[in-house]
Scaffold this motif. Structure first.
Motif, mmCIF file in Angstrom:
data_model
loop_
_atom_site.group_PDB
_atom_site.id
_atom_site.type_symbol
_atom_site.label_atom_id
_atom_site.label_comp_id
_atom_site.label_asym_id
_atom_site.label_seq_id
_atom_site.Cartn_x
_atom_site.Cartn_y
_atom_site.Cartn_z
ATOM 1 N N PHE A 274 0.839 -1.200 0.000
ATOM 2 C CA PHE A 274 0.000 0.000 0.000
ATOM 3 C C PHE A 274 0.873 1.250 0.000
ATOM 4 O O PHE A 274 2.031 1.225 0.437
ATOM 5 C CB PHE A 274 -0.906 0.018 1.238
ATOM 6 N N SER A 275 0.323 2.354 -0.483
ATOM 7 C CA SER A 275 1.000 3.649 -0.412
ATOM 8 C C SER A 275 -0.030 4.704 -0.037
ATOM 9 O O SER A 275 -1.239 4.449 -0.026
ATOM 10 C CB SER A 275 1.673 3.997 -1.745
ATOM 11 N N ALA A 276 0.487 5.895 0.285
ATOM 12 C CA ALA A 276 -0.387 7.009 0.666
ATOM 13 C C ALA A 276 -0.236 8.125 -0.357
ATOM 14 O O ALA A 276 0.859 8.362 -0.883
ATOM 15 C CB ALA A 276 -0.023 7.504 2.059
ATOM 16 N N TYR A 277 -1.329 8.823 -0.618
ATOM 17 C CA TYR A 277 -1.322 9.911 -1.607
ATOM 18 C C TYR A 277 -2.074 11.095 -1.015
ATOM 19 O O TYR A 277 -3.180 10.949 -0.474
ATOM 20 C CB TYR A 277 -1.995 9.444 -2.900
ATOM 21 N N SER A 278 -1.438 12.274 -1.108
ATOM 22 C CA SER A 278 -2.095 13.470 -0.574
ATOM 23 C C SER A 278 -1.594 14.694 -1.314
ATOM 24 O O SER A 278 -0.372 14.906 -1.424
ATOM 25 C CB SER A 278 -1.804 13.607 0.927
ATOM 26 N N ASP A 279 -2.523 15.476 -1.840
ATOM 27 C CA ASP A 279 -2.212 16.767 -2.461
ATOM 28 C C ASP A 279 -1.109 16.634 -3.515
ATOM 29 O O ASP A 279 -0.142 17.398 -3.531
ATOM 30 C CB ASP A 279 -1.816 17.777 -1.380
ATOM 31 N N GLY A 280 -1.244 15.612 -4.377
ATOM 32 C CA GLY A 280 -0.306 15.455 -5.481
ATOM 33 C C GLY A 280 1.000 14.782 -5.125
ATOM 34 O O GLY A 280 1.874 14.611 -5.979
ATOM 35 N N GLN A 281 1.165 14.375 -3.882
ATOM 36 C CA GLN A 281 2.425 13.778 -3.430
ATOM 37 C C GLN A 281 2.173 12.344 -2.950
ATOM 38 O O GLN A 281 1.214 12.086 -2.216
ATOM 39 C CB GLN A 281 3.007 14.608 -2.277
ATOM 40 N N THR A 282 3.029 11.415 -3.399
ATOM 41 C CA THR A 282 2.944 10.030 -2.923
ATOM 42 C C THR A 282 3.899 9.845 -1.749
ATOM 43 O O THR A 282 5.059 10.275 -1.803
ATOM 44 C CB THR A 282 3.293 9.044 -4.047
#
Length: 467
Positions: A274-282
């Motif tokens: 799994f990964s996290a994504y927020s406001d255009g940033q991984t």
């Protein structure tokens, strides 16, 4: 003097003796020429004992006082270091024995691959490429060229894929070319996650669930892959530096973080996918270490389990003794724990003809189990599962010292071959049917020195043995 030996028509022959003082020990070999042959110095330890044909040195041995010594051939002396390149030296860049370009007044040649091999296309200013410890790369004629050096001196640019085929020549000396390592690639650190950010938890590039201001998603593995099951309140899982685990749909889920921010619970076995994504940033997801197991409370009741079933339990003062029965492990009875105080070593007891070993949670004795099946059991107390520890066996007691006047039998395969007396010791040799007594020798002849003695008996070398 030491002998000088050469190869003759019928094998090695002595040619002469030469003065050993002419060849002081340096840690390296000497070579001399005799009769058109290369001879190398040979040594016993650090003592020069002769010169022999270099290609046969390993076939010679040395003998002195009835003892045979191995011959040592020392390493060749190191090649003298290459003199440094003079600062103003003109350096020719050579390929296949042909000069392709040369350094000039503050310039170095730029060489590319032409239709018929390397060609000089330019000379460029050396001051534009100060020494940094890393290589430079430039593009010319659609080719990538790399900087080449003699020591720390830039001497040219050549095609990167062929740099190892070039050499440098100056003042009649040939110098190897150095290609420096590439500079480290700059890496831009991932920016910290802004407080209050909405974070999407992604799997294979697809968002499965997202955080809100107060909750984080709970994701399980469904029939078609990861799926959102619901959410939990982040306030129930304050940051401790350790992971949390929860059970959902019969699956173990683990807390995942960006930095110290809890962003979800995902299947433990797949957390790394799994990964996290927020406001255009991984962002990469972190799984924190497991929290340490709390110590077992002193009065805790501990169940000893096998394949999920409780076989026996501790009481306030007793621990279960479990044996192997016809249908699997079974309780033999409980025994007093006070009879087995903690020593750092295991206890073994016999029950029903079986060897049982003590098992522990930490330093707390919790039972006795069949020695060869301990790994199949677990301990459970107050809803927590604990691994069972088996302590090492106690060390064997030291053998008592041998009394000075003791008679000692020397045994082979359980049979006495010879014995000491008050003043003699047996000398044992190999006979036609195995070891046999050759006779006894006077022990006083062989006082203890900390080293062995060797004697000859029956044409065999015998060594002294001790208790």
């Amino acid at each position: 003097t030491v002998p000088v030996i050469v190869d003759g028509p019928n094998g090695p022959v002595l040619l002469e003796n030469i003065d050993v003082a002419d060849y002081p020990y340096t840690g390296y070999s000497y070579e001399i020429e005799r009769d058109g042959q290369t001879l190398v110095s040979i040594y016993v330890g650090e003592t020069l004992v002769g010169f022999v044909p270099k290609d046969q040195a390993g076939e010679f041995t040395a003998a002195s006082g009835g003892k045979t010594y191995p011959i040592n051939v020392l390493p060749d002396p190191p090649a003298p270091p290459m003199p440094p390149l003079p600062p103003s030296a003109i350096v020719d860049i050579v390929y296949g024995g042909r000069i392709i370009g040369s350094t000039g007044d503050g310039t170095v040649p730029v060489i590319v691959n032409g239709p018929n091999g390397p060609v000089l296309i330019d000379n460029i200013n050396i001051a534009d490429y100060p020494y940094t410890g890393f290589t430079y790369e430039i593009e010319r004629d659609g080719q990538t060229l790399v900087s080449i050096y003699v020591g720390e001196t830039l001497v040219g640019f050549v095609p990167k894929s062929q740099a190892g085929l070039y050499s440098a020549s100056s003042g009649g000396k040939t110098y190897p070319i150095n290609v420096l390592p590439e500079p480290p690639s700059p890496s831009s650190p991932t920016p910290p996650l802004p407080p209050g950010s909405v974070v999407d938890i992604q799997f294979g590039g697809k968002t499965i669930g997202s955080t809100t201001g107060t909750t984080v998603p709970v994701i399980v593995t469904g029939a078609g892959g990861p799926e959102l099951l619901g959410a939990v309140n982040v306030a129930e899982f304050p940051y401790t530096g350790y992971s949390y685990e929860i059970e959902r749909n019969g699956q173990t889920l683990v807390s995942v973080y960006v930095g110290q921010t809890l962003v979800g619970f995902v299947p433990k076995a797949q957390a790394g996918e799994f990964s996290a994504y927020s406001d255009g940033q991984t962002y990469p997801l972190s799984v924190l270490p497991d929290a340490p197991m709390p110590p077992l409370p002193p009065a805790a009741v501990v169940d000893i389990k096998y394949e999920g079933a409780t076989i026996g339990s501790t009481t306030g003062s007793t621990v279960p003794a479990i044996v192997s029965g016809a249908d699997g492990p079974e309780l033999y009875g409980n025994i007093e724990a006070a009879n087995y105080p903690y020593t750092g070593y295991s206890y073994e007891i016999q029950r029903e003809g079986q060897t049982l070993t003590s098992v522990y949670v930490g330093s707390v004795l919790v039972g006795f189990l069949p020695k060869d099946q301990v790994g199949l059991f677990t301990a459970e107390s107050d809803g927590r599962t604990y691994p069972l520890d088996v302590l090492p066996p106690p060390p064997a007691p030291p053998a008592p010292p041998l009394p000075p006047s003791a008679i000692v039998d020397i045994l082979y395969n359980g049979e006495t071959i010879g014995s000491t007396t008050a003043s003699t010791i047996p000398a044992i040799v190999y006979g036609p049917s195995g070891p046999q007594l050759f006779g006894n020798v006077d022990a006083a002849t062989y006082p203890y020195t900390g080293y062995s003695y060797e004697i000859e008996r029956g044409g065999q070398a015998l060594v002294s043995v001790y208790v």
